[in-house]
Design an enzyme around this catalytic site. Structure first.
Site, PDB file in Angstrom:
ATOM      1  N   TRP A   1      17.547  87.875 -16.305  1.00  8.92           N
ATOM      2  CA  TRP A   1      18.530  88.246 -17.333  1.00  8.92           C
ATOM      3  C   TRP A   1      17.834  88.634 -18.632  1.00  8.92           C
ATOM      4  O   TRP A   1      18.274  89.535 -19.337  1.00  8.92           O
ATOM      5  CB  TRP A   1      19.525  87.111 -17.564  1.00  8.92           C
ATOM      6  CG  TRP A   1      18.898  85.894 -18.187  1.00  8.92           C
ATOM      7  CD1 TRP A   1      18.316  84.856 -17.536  1.00  8.92           C
ATOM      8  CD2 TRP A   1      18.754  85.630 -19.578  1.00  8.92           C
ATOM      9  NE1 TRP A   1      17.813  83.953 -18.435  1.00  8.92           N
ATOM     10  CE2 TRP A   1      18.072  84.395 -19.702  1.00  8.92           C
ATOM     11  CE3 TRP A   1      19.127  86.297 -20.746  1.00  8.92           C
ATOM     12  CZ2 TRP A   1      17.766  83.837 -20.927  1.00  8.92           C
ATOM     13  CZ3 TRP A   1      18.816  85.715 -21.964  1.00  8.92           C
ATOM     14  CH2 TRP A   1      18.147  84.507 -22.049  1.00  8.92           C
TER      15      TRP A   1
ATOM     16  N   HIS B   1       2.746  85.757 -15.570  1.00  7.07           N
ATOM     17  CA  HIS B   1       2.877  84.318 -15.371  1.00  7.07           C
ATOM     18  C   HIS B   1       1.625  83.588 -15.838  1.00  7.07           C
ATOM     19  O   HIS B   1       1.530  82.379 -15.695  1.00  7.07           O
ATOM     20  CB  HIS B   1       3.137  83.991 -13.904  1.00  7.07           C
ATOM     21  CG  HIS B   1       4.449  84.497 -13.397  1.00  7.07           C
ATOM     22  ND1 HIS B   1       5.637  84.300 -14.057  1.00  7.07           N
ATOM     23  CD2 HIS B   1       4.759  85.198 -12.284  1.00  7.07           C
ATOM     24  CE1 HIS B   1       6.631  84.861 -13.362  1.00  7.07           C
ATOM     25  NE2 HIS B   1       6.111  85.409 -12.289  1.00  7.07           N
TER      26      HIS B   1
END
Length: 159
Positions: free
Chosen positions: A86, A141
């Protein structure tokens, strides 16, 4: 006088030499790092206090050498599986609000994950990403302490 073909061969030879050097450093590192049992892979290696699989470690070394950042780049840094899809859609929409109208918006036909290349999965040869309009958006990451050096002074959104 060198032809463009010989210049190309020289550049490729230089890149291959650099890549071979990375591979040698990687092999040496794999022998010296503390090793533990992995969950999804056989072994994890403790690199600067973080347990990484061997592929992630090699990708980090490759990015250090080949990935070229631009001053306008923006990185979304998060731990794996932290539900940032999102946020990718929101960031992409804000940055590209002048490029699309509501009816022809990119996200109507593509998923938010396609808006941010995950640079952690880049392998040799590394994409140059010149096809992406500035500001370029990337996801990673990598923890702050093990980010490739090329990503030290750019805009980051941390989750």
């Amino acid at each position: 006088m060198l032809s463009s073909q010989s210049l190309s061969i020289t550049n490729e030879s230089k890149q291959d030499t650099e890549y071979n050097k990375i591979c040698e450093e990687y092999k040496h590192l794999m022998k010296t790092l503390p090793k533990g049992n992995g969950w999804r892979v056989q072994h994890l290696y403790n690199y600067n206090g973080f347990w990484l699989d061997s592929d992630t470690l090699k990708t980090n070394m490759i990015l250090n050498t080949y990935f070229k950042t631009q001053p306008t780049d923006i990185f979304l840094a998060s731990f794996m599986k932290t539900r940032t899809t999102w946020l990718k859609a929101l960031m992409f929409s804000i940055i590209n609000r002048h490029r699309y109208t509501f009816s022809d918006h990119y996200l109507h036909h593509h998923g938010p994950k396609s808006t941010f290349p995950l640079i952690d999965s880049e392998v040799y040869p590394v994409n140059d990403f010149t096809h992406i309009n500035a500001p370029r958006l990337f996801a990673t990451h990598y923890a702050r302490d093990i980010r490739p050096l090329c990503m030290t002074s750019y805009k980051f959104v941390y989750i």
